[in-house]
Write a protein that holds these residues in place. Sequence first.
Motif, mmCIF file in Angstrom:
data_model
loop_
_atom_site.group_PDB
_atom_site.id
_atom_site.type_symbol
_atom_site.label_atom_id
_atom_site.label_comp_id
_atom_site.label_asym_id
_atom_site.label_seq_id
_atom_site.Cartn_x
_atom_site.Cartn_y
_atom_site.Cartn_z
ATOM 1 N N SER A 63 0.834 -1.205 0.000
ATOM 2 C CA SER A 63 0.000 0.000 0.000
ATOM 3 C C SER A 63 0.865 1.249 0.000
ATOM 4 O O SER A 63 1.941 1.280 0.596
ATOM 5 C CB SER A 63 -0.901 -0.013 1.239
ATOM 6 O OG SER A 63 -1.572 1.212 1.382
ATOM 7 N N LYS A 64 0.382 2.298 -0.665
ATOM 8 C CA LYS A 64 1.016 3.613 -0.626
ATOM 9 C C LYS A 64 -0.003 4.647 -0.170
ATOM 10 O O LYS A 64 -1.161 4.604 -0.580
ATOM 11 C CB LYS A 64 1.570 3.991 -2.003
ATOM 12 C CG LYS A 64 2.797 3.201 -2.419
ATOM 13 C CD LYS A 64 3.433 3.786 -3.669
ATOM 14 C CE LYS A 64 4.750 3.112 -3.994
ATOM 15 N NZ LYS A 64 5.414 3.740 -5.162
ATOM 16 N N GLY A 65 0.459 5.558 0.679
ATOM 17 C CA GLY A 65 -0.435 6.615 1.149
ATOM 18 C C GLY A 65 -1.518 6.121 2.082
ATOM 19 O O GLY A 65 -2.562 6.758 2.216
ATOM 20 N N GLY A 66 -1.292 4.970 2.727
ATOM 21 C CA GLY A 66 -2.267 4.475 3.691
ATOM 22 C C GLY A 66 -3.482 3.809 3.079
ATOM 23 O O GLY A 66 -4.480 3.584 3.768
ATOM 24 N N LEU A 67 -3.431 3.478 1.791
ATOM 25 C CA LEU A 67 -4.571 2.831 1.147
ATOM 26 C C LEU A 67 -4.843 1.479 1.799
ATOM 27 O O LEU A 67 -3.921 0.696 2.047
ATOM 28 C CB LEU A 67 -4.289 2.638 -0.342
ATOM 29 C CG LEU A 67 -5.397 1.973 -1.158
ATOM 30 C CD1 LEU A 67 -6.619 2.873 -1.239
ATOM 31 C CD2 LEU A 67 -4.897 1.634 -2.562
ATOM 32 N N MET A 78 -6.818 -8.780 2.059
ATOM 33 C CA MET A 78 -7.059 -7.498 2.709
ATOM 34 C C MET A 78 -5.736 -6.749 2.783
ATOM 35 O O MET A 78 -4.801 -7.190 3.459
ATOM 36 C CB MET A 78 -7.634 -7.703 4.111
ATOM 37 C CG MET A 78 -7.870 -6.392 4.859
ATOM 38 S SD MET A 78 -8.930 -5.207 3.979
ATOM 39 C CE MET A 78 -10.491 -6.100 3.981
ATOM 40 N N LEU A 79 -5.667 -5.639 2.059
ATOM 41 C CA LEU A 79 -4.442 -4.847 2.009
ATOM 42 C C LEU A 79 -4.486 -3.770 3.078
ATOM 43 O O LEU A 79 -5.382 -2.930 3.097
ATOM 44 C CB LEU A 79 -4.289 -4.211 0.629
ATOM 45 C CG LEU A 79 -3.042 -3.343 0.418
ATOM 46 C CD1 LEU A 79 -1.778 -4.166 0.588
ATOM 47 C CD2 LEU A 79 -3.072 -2.703 -0.964
ATOM 48 N N THR A 116 -3.111 -9.634 -11.824
ATOM 49 C CA THR A 116 -3.745 -8.324 -11.636
ATOM 50 C C THR A 116 -4.439 -8.260 -10.288
ATOM 51 O O THR A 116 -5.147 -9.196 -9.893
ATOM 52 C CB THR A 116 -4.767 -8.043 -12.752
ATOM 53 O OG1 THR A 116 -4.098 -8.056 -14.019
ATOM 54 C CG2 THR A 116 -5.437 -6.682 -12.554
ATOM 55 N N GLY A 117 -4.232 -7.142 -9.598
ATOM 56 C CA GLY A 117 -4.952 -6.857 -8.364
ATOM 57 C C GLY A 117 -5.882 -5.678 -8.587
ATOM 58 O O GLY A 117 -5.493 -4.676 -9.198
ATOM 59 N N THR A 118 -7.124 -5.789 -8.101
ATOM 60 C CA THR A 118 -8.122 -4.734 -8.301
ATOM 61 C C THR A 118 -8.721 -4.328 -6.961
ATOM 62 O O THR A 118 -9.209 -5.177 -6.202
ATOM 63 C CB THR A 118 -9.246 -5.201 -9.245
ATOM 64 O OG1 THR A 118 -8.675 -5.621 -10.491
ATOM 65 C CG2 THR A 118 -10.236 -4.078 -9.497
ATOM 66 N N LEU A 119 -8.665 -3.023 -6.683
ATOM 67 C CA LEU A 119 -9.267 -2.457 -5.473
ATOM 68 C C LEU A 119 -10.080 -1.249 -5.914
ATOM 69 O O LEU A 119 -9.516 -0.211 -6.255
ATOM 70 C CB LEU A 119 -8.188 -2.068 -4.461
ATOM 71 C CG LEU A 119 -8.624 -1.765 -3.017
ATOM 72 C CD1 LEU A 119 -7.407 -1.696 -2.096
ATOM 73 C CD2 LEU A 119 -9.416 -0.478 -2.902
#
Length: 248
Positions: free
Chosen positions: A175-179, A204-205, A231-234
């Motif tokens: 994660s970047k920026g707390g996502l 769960m990221l 591929t990861g999708t959020l």
Amino acid sequence: MKRIQNAALARKWWGNAPRSEGEPIRNTPTAAGTFNISLTAQNGVSLNPTQNFTLTVNQAPAITSANSTTFQVGVAGSFTLTATGSPAPSLTEGGALPGGVTFHGNGNATGTLSGTPAAGTGGTYNITFTAGNGVGSNANQNFTLTVQDFTISASPGSQTISAGHSAVYTISLTSKGGLAGNVSLSCRGGPPTSTCIISPGSVMLNGTASATVTLFASMKVNHGTFTLTFTGTLGSLARSTNVSLTVK
């Protein structure tokens, strides 16, 4: 004797008492702006002369909006900067912004930070906003712009197997920026008749996460080298990574 003829100012700042000649009119203003008042001189002789008078009360600038906001890569975002002061202060920004994001001073004591952060710009940006109007010192605000995103990678980068065997890869997400959120995972690009299984199929990221990919190449699979895409999708974010698989 001089009398101030502006009810609001007179009551608020000086009272209605007449002033003797040469006596200063002074107090501490409680509001900034431009005030049109009337000054009248009187001594009981003939007509009382009146002068229209403009009083301008300046105020040093101050930034009043929050000192942080959060955008997301690929999603349009906007933040309004606000300030006080008289005259209305101009607003400027200092520091590096992510690609796709700009700042515009609106000229009315507000400014707009807006745009769609470009791919690969996730992270934290420490910038400075400055408000100035020529009265006193400029007001500076340290501001944090957080751009949320996530990255995906896989290892090993390449494998060679024989038909009838399996290749195992590890997917890693950061994660970047707390996502944070649930990332669904998918696989494509394997040889025909092969089977690709990702376990777990979603993660769960919240910082980092990982999953295992097992690709089984049947005995009837075509030989050759193939590019597998994971591929990861959020939500609206989709991130992919490629690995190589050779079946001999």
